[in-house]
Design a protein around this motif. Structure first.
Motif, PDB file in Angstrom:
ATOM      1  N   THR A 285      87.358 124.008  63.150  1.00 18.33           N
ATOM      2  CA  THR A 285      86.217 124.543  62.088  1.00 18.33           C
ATOM      3  C   THR A 285      85.183 125.510  62.740  1.00 18.33           C
ATOM      4  OG1 THR A 285      85.366 122.115  62.494  1.00 18.33           O
ATOM      5  CG2 THR A 285      87.195 121.967  61.377  1.00 18.33           C
ATOM      6  N   MET A 286      85.565 126.033  61.019  1.00 14.53           N
ATOM      7  CA  MET A 286      83.604 126.425  60.822  1.00 14.53           C
ATOM      8  C   MET A 286      83.085 125.645  60.986  1.00 14.53           C
ATOM      9  SD  MET A 286      84.584 130.419  59.136  1.00 14.53           S
ATOM     10  CE  MET A 286      86.404 130.803  59.063  1.00 14.53           C
ATOM     11  N   ASN A 287      83.233 124.390  60.202  1.00 10.27           N
ATOM     12  CA  ASN A 287      81.524 123.572  60.116  1.00 10.27           C
ATOM     13  C   ASN A 287      82.271 121.842  60.031  1.00 10.27           C
ATOM     14  OD1 ASN A 287      83.693 123.221  57.922  1.00 10.27           O
ATOM     15  ND2 ASN A 287      82.418 123.444  55.870  1.00 10.27           N
ATOM     16  N   GLY A 288      82.539 121.007  59.636  1.00  9.97           N
ATOM     17  CA  GLY A 288      82.602 119.757  60.103  1.00  9.97           C
ATOM     18  C   GLY A 288      83.925 119.197  59.520  1.00  9.97           C
ATOM     19  N   SER A 289      84.694 120.193  58.373  1.00  9.35           N
ATOM     20  CA  SER A 289      85.374 120.084  57.702  1.00  9.35           C
ATOM     21  C   SER A 289      86.866 121.105  57.967  1.00  9.35           C
ATOM     22  CB  SER A 289      85.402 119.795  56.072  1.00  9.35           C
ATOM     23  OG  SER A 289      84.511 118.848  56.215  1.00  9.35           O
ATOM     24  N   TRP A 290      87.621 120.476  57.339  1.00  3.19           N
ATOM     25  CA  TRP A 290      89.108 121.453  57.824  1.00  3.19           C
ATOM     26  C   TRP A 290      89.339 121.521  56.328  1.00  3.19           C
ATOM     27  CZ3 TRP A 290      91.237 122.959  62.043  1.00  3.19           C
ATOM     28  CH2 TRP A 290      90.854 122.075  62.908  1.00  3.19           C
ATOM     29  N   GLY A 291      89.050 120.430  55.343  1.00  3.39           N
ATOM     30  CA  GLY A 291      89.615 121.472  54.079  1.00  3.39           C
ATOM     31  C   GLY A 291      88.071 121.722  53.300  1.00  3.39           C
ATOM     32  N   PHE A 292      88.019 122.215  52.107  1.00  6.29           N
ATOM     33  CA  PHE A 292      86.677 122.417  51.219  1.00  6.29           C
ATOM     34  C   PHE A 292      86.180 121.059  50.905  1.00  6.29           C
ATOM     35  CE2 PHE A 292      84.843 123.633  47.095  1.00  6.29           C
ATOM     36  CZ  PHE A 292      83.683 124.106  47.692  1.00  6.29           C
ATOM     37  N   ASN A 293      84.646 121.378  51.428  1.00  7.23           N
ATOM     38  CA  ASN A 293      83.804 120.498  51.284  1.00  7.23           C
ATOM     39  C   ASN A 293      82.458 121.148  50.926  1.00  7.23           C
ATOM     40  OD1 ASN A 293      82.024 118.366  51.503  1.00  7.23           O
ATOM     41  ND2 ASN A 293      83.364 116.914  53.322  1.00  7.23           N
ATOM     42  N   LEU A 294      82.459 120.658  49.531  1.00  3.58           N
ATOM     43  CA  LEU A 294      80.655 121.065  49.358  1.00  3.58           C
ATOM     44  C   LEU A 294      79.124 121.212  49.914  1.00  3.58           C
ATOM     45  CD1 LEU A 294      80.871 121.016  44.965  1.00  3.58           C
ATOM     46  CD2 LEU A 294      80.528 123.078  46.120  1.00  3.58           C
ATOM     47  N   LYS A 295      79.689 119.496  50.445  1.00  2.86           N
ATOM     48  CA  LYS A 295      78.589 119.337  50.842  1.00  2.86           C
ATOM     49  C   LYS A 295      77.987 119.753  52.185  1.00  2.86           C
ATOM     50  CE  LYS A 295      76.725 115.567  47.535  1.00  2.86           C
ATOM     51  NZ  LYS A 295      76.128 114.244  47.653  1.00  2.86           N
ATOM     52  N   ASP A 296      79.393 120.228  52.964  1.00  3.92           N
ATOM     53  CA  ASP A 296      79.535 120.301  54.165  1.00  3.92           C
ATOM     54  C   ASP A 296      78.877 121.741  54.967  1.00  3.92           C
ATOM     55  OD1 ASP A 296      79.786 120.703  56.907  1.00  3.92           O
ATOM     56  OD2 ASP A 296      81.846 120.014  56.923  1.00  3.92           O
ATOM     57  N   HIS A 297      77.808 121.840  55.360  1.00  2.93           N
ATOM     58  CA  HIS A 297      76.831 123.368  55.638  1.00  2.93           C
ATOM     59  C   HIS A 297      76.829 123.291  56.919  1.00  2.93           C
ATOM     60  CE1 HIS A 297      75.994 123.447  50.987  1.00  2.93           C
ATOM     61  NE2 HIS A 297      75.716 122.549  50.703  1.00  2.93           N
ATOM     62  N   ASN A 298      77.113 121.925  57.491  1.00  5.51           N
ATOM     63  CA  ASN A 298      76.833 122.946  59.688  1.00  5.51           C
ATOM     64  C   ASN A 298      77.844 123.254  59.726  1.00  5.51           C
ATOM     65  OD1 ASN A 298      76.606 121.260  61.986  1.00  5.51           O
ATOM     66  ND2 ASN A 298      78.067 120.129  61.661  1.00  5.51           N
ATOM     67  N   TYR A 299      77.541 125.033  59.556  1.00  4.19           N
ATOM     68  CA  TYR A 299      78.106 125.778  60.110  1.00  4.19           C
ATOM     69  C   TYR A 299      77.451 126.053  61.571  1.00  4.19           C
ATOM     70  CZ  TYR A 299      79.979 126.296  54.825  1.00  4.19           C
ATOM     71  OH  TYR A 299      79.561 126.611  53.023  1.00  4.19           O
ATOM     72  N   LYS A 300      79.126 126.300  61.936  1.00  2.00           N
ATOM     73  CA  LYS A 300      78.487 126.837  63.505  1.00  2.00           C
ATOM     74  C   LYS A 300      78.505 128.669  63.627  1.00  2.00           C
ATOM     75  CE  LYS A 300      82.170 123.766  65.041  1.00  2.00           C
ATOM     76  NZ  LYS A 300      82.407 123.244  63.854  1.00  2.00           N
ATOM     77  N   SER A 301      77.475 128.303  64.353  1.00  4.89           N
ATOM     78  CA  SER A 301      76.508 130.318  64.578  1.00  4.89           C
ATOM     79  C   SER A 301      77.936 131.111  65.116  1.00  4.89           C
ATOM     80  CB  SER A 301      75.983 129.811  65.092  1.00  4.89           C
ATOM     81  OG  SER A 301      75.987 129.666  66.972  1.00  4.89           O
ATOM     82  N   THR A 302      77.865 132.339  64.660  1.00  8.22           N
ATOM     83  CA  THR A 302      79.125 133.072  64.795  1.00  8.22           C
ATOM     84  C   THR A 302      78.483 132.989  66.936  1.00  8.22           C
ATOM     85  OG1 THR A 302      77.711 135.420  64.993  1.00  8.22           O
ATOM     86  CG2 THR A 302      79.092 134.301  63.403  1.00  8.22           C
ATOM     87  N   LYS A 303      77.954 133.143  67.159  1.00  5.49           N
ATOM     88  CA  LYS A 303      77.546 133.042  68.574  1.00  5.49           C
ATOM     89  C   LYS A 303      78.676 132.361  69.233  1.00  5.49           C
ATOM     90  CE  LYS A 303      74.155 132.456  72.581  1.00  5.49           C
ATOM     91  NZ  LYS A 303      73.050 132.560  72.852  1.00  5.49           N
ATOM     92  N   ARG A 304      77.881 130.768  68.671  1.00  3.55           N
ATOM     93  CA  ARG A 304      79.036 130.028  69.358  1.00  3.55           C
ATOM     94  C   ARG A 304      80.576 129.745  69.143  1.00  3.55           C
ATOM     95  NH1 ARG A 304      78.885 123.365  67.605  1.00  3.55           N
ATOM     96  NH2 ARG A 304      80.613 122.998  68.241  1.00  3.55           N
ATOM     97  N   LEU A 305      81.059 130.259  67.771  1.00  4.19           N
ATOM     98  CA  LEU A 305      82.463 130.479  67.766  1.00  4.19           C
ATOM     99  C   LEU A 305      82.884 131.319  68.462  1.00  4.19           C
ATOM    100  CD1 LEU A 305      82.726 129.732  63.853  1.00  4.19           C
ATOM    101  CD2 LEU A 305      83.304 128.368  65.373  1.00  4.19           C
ATOM    102  N   LEU A 306      82.776 132.971  69.111  1.00  3.32           N
ATOM    103  CA  LEU A 306      82.867 133.999  69.997  1.00  3.32           C
ATOM    104  C   LEU A 306      83.098 133.168  71.404  1.00  3.32           C
ATOM    105  CD1 LEU A 306      80.918 136.666  68.197  1.00  3.32           C
ATOM    106  CD2 LEU A 306      83.173 136.517  68.688  1.00  3.32           C
TER     107      LEU A 306
END
Length: 438
Positions: A285-306
């Motif tokens: 996931t890019m944050n902590g959720s698979w589906g859309f979630n208004l309160k989930d702002h725990n976005y992973k950094s592009t460095k971490r994802l790459l």
């Protein structure tokens, strides 16, 4: 539910003449496996009527809201009437995928809530019959994918909190749904196979079927031989994978890992044991959720994802990165921004990812290796010192150069391996890549 053509279903089922216990992939299937391994990067899309509730405010709940908030079927069935994604633009979605350097899309055709995101004739519990939007999402997306050469895979949940014949109940969907405490399991499997038949006959050639939910009751009689045979008969080139968190079953064409690198189990449910020789894929996931979630702002950094993508490639695995589109049909702007950064990185460094296989050295604390022919790409993701000791390789090293500027790296062979000098002015923020020619 609409009546299905029993004769049509039986016609497909009677085509099944062999058990998947002795499954031999077709030439087309083997070719697609090679394509899959070359592709390396895809977009996972979790989208359904649950997006209307924006995940209920809890991180990770999103597509699980029916179960987590214990919403009875009678109430949950009101959600489709609010689902009207008028800003859904499949061409824009696919353009974003291409700019991100992704080669395929895997989208939820039916999640655990049982709602079909396509024009199913097996049940009227679908996007065409139950929503004001009234159009087939999958058909539109498939047409856009075909125009741009993007393969489309269909996620399908074997688990179903809505269908009355999903009985006995598994670990989830218990007590609150309002379903009668009885049902016919075989009728449910027939229903599932009938929907799979629709997905494999109404949308042209698809990349494959991505199963999920078998973990709900792993020891049930899922009739996998029958289902897998049906898929391979209808589309011999389609790849079958299942997120059951176990070693692959006969008839599966690739092995997947949920939010873990192959062989890891940080999530606690990836009880896969050994890594198979099948093509591999990791989803994240890019944050902590698979589906859309208004309160989930725990976005992973592009460095971490790459860096996760690089390590996955070091295991020979694809990286399937998820987004949960908003209920209006748009992909979250934060997700688009992340994808564009990753696309720019791949524009420059894609040679070291696309078309590669796992390198001669499995991923370690400092990074990973990938390989293409006689070229080994050494991906240094973190290193406190200015020297890297590369474990001994079977073949003799011809040269080592820095990927970014092509200059030669200083190195010397020792009894413990090859010691490579990595001055700090040559380091890159995400990944310092060395090309080792054998």
């Amino acid at each position: 539910m609409k009546k299905i053509s029993i004769l049509l279903l039986f016609a497909f089922l009677t085509m099944i003449g062999h058990s998947q216990e002795s499954y031999t992939p077709s030439d087309e299937n083997l070719k697609n496996r090679e394509w899959f391994q070359d592709a390396k990067f895809g977009l996972f899309i979790h989208w359904g009527v649950y997006s209307v509730m924006a995940g209920g405010g809890d991180q990770g709940i999103a597509e699980w809201i029916m179960n987590q908030k214990r919403i009875p079927i009678e109430q949950y069935e009101k959600l489709p009437s609010f689902f009207n994604p008028t800003k859904f633009d499949p061409n824009k979605w696919v353009a974003t995928v291409k700019k991100a350097g992704m080669k395929y899309i895997t989208i939820t055709s039916k999640h655990h809530d049982g709602f079909a995101m396509y024009d199913s004739k097996v049940s009227d519990y679908n996007i065409v019959d139950r929503t004001p939007y009234g159009k087939d999402i999958l058909q539109q997306l498939k047409e856009a994918c075909d125009k741009e050469g993007i393969k489309l895979f269909f996620y399908y949940s074997q688990l179903d909190w809505h269908h009355p014949d999903y009985y006995p109940r598994g670990r989830t969907g218990q007590g609150y749904t309002g379903r009668p405490q009885h049902g016919d399991w075989d009728k449910y499997i027939d229903y599932m196979n009938a929907q799979l038949t629709e997905l494999l006959t109404n949308y042209g050639e698809v990349g494959g079927i991505w199963f999920d939910g078998m973990w709900d009751q792993i020891d049930a009689n899922w009739r996998l031989d029958e289902t897998y045979s049906l898929i391979h008969k209808l589309q011999p080139g389609a790849l079958v994978g299942s997120n059951h968190h176990k070693a692959p079953f006969p008839g599966e064409d690739f092995q997947m890992f949920e939010r873990d690198l192959p062989g890891e189990n940080t999530m606690g449910f990836n009880q896969t044991g050994t890594i198979s020789e099948l093509p591999l894929e990791m989803c994240e996931t890019m944050n902590g959720s698979w589906g859309f979630n208004l309160k989930d702002h725990n976005y992973k950094s592009t460095k971490r994802l790459l860096q996760t993508m690089v390590k996955a490639a070091g295991y020979g695995a694809n990286f399937l990165l998820n987004t949960g589109p908003m209920p209006n049909g748009e992909i979250q702007p934060e997700n688009v921004d992340t994808l564009m950064v990753m696309g720019r990185w791949l524009d420059k460094y894609g040679e070291s990812i696309y078309g590669t296989r796992k390198g001669p050295i499995k991923p370690l604390h400092w990074g990973a290796t990938t390989q293409k022919g006689k070229t080994v790409y050494v991906h240094v993701l973190q290193l406190a010192e200015d020297n890297l000791l590369l474990p001994k390789l079977e073949q003799k090293i011809k040269s080592i150069t820095f990927f970014d500027d092509g200059t030669k790296a200083k190195y010397k062979n020792t009894e413990f391996g090859t010691l490579i000098h990595l001055p700090y002015d040559k380091r890159q923020e995400v990944d310092t890549i060395l090309k080792v020619e054998l």
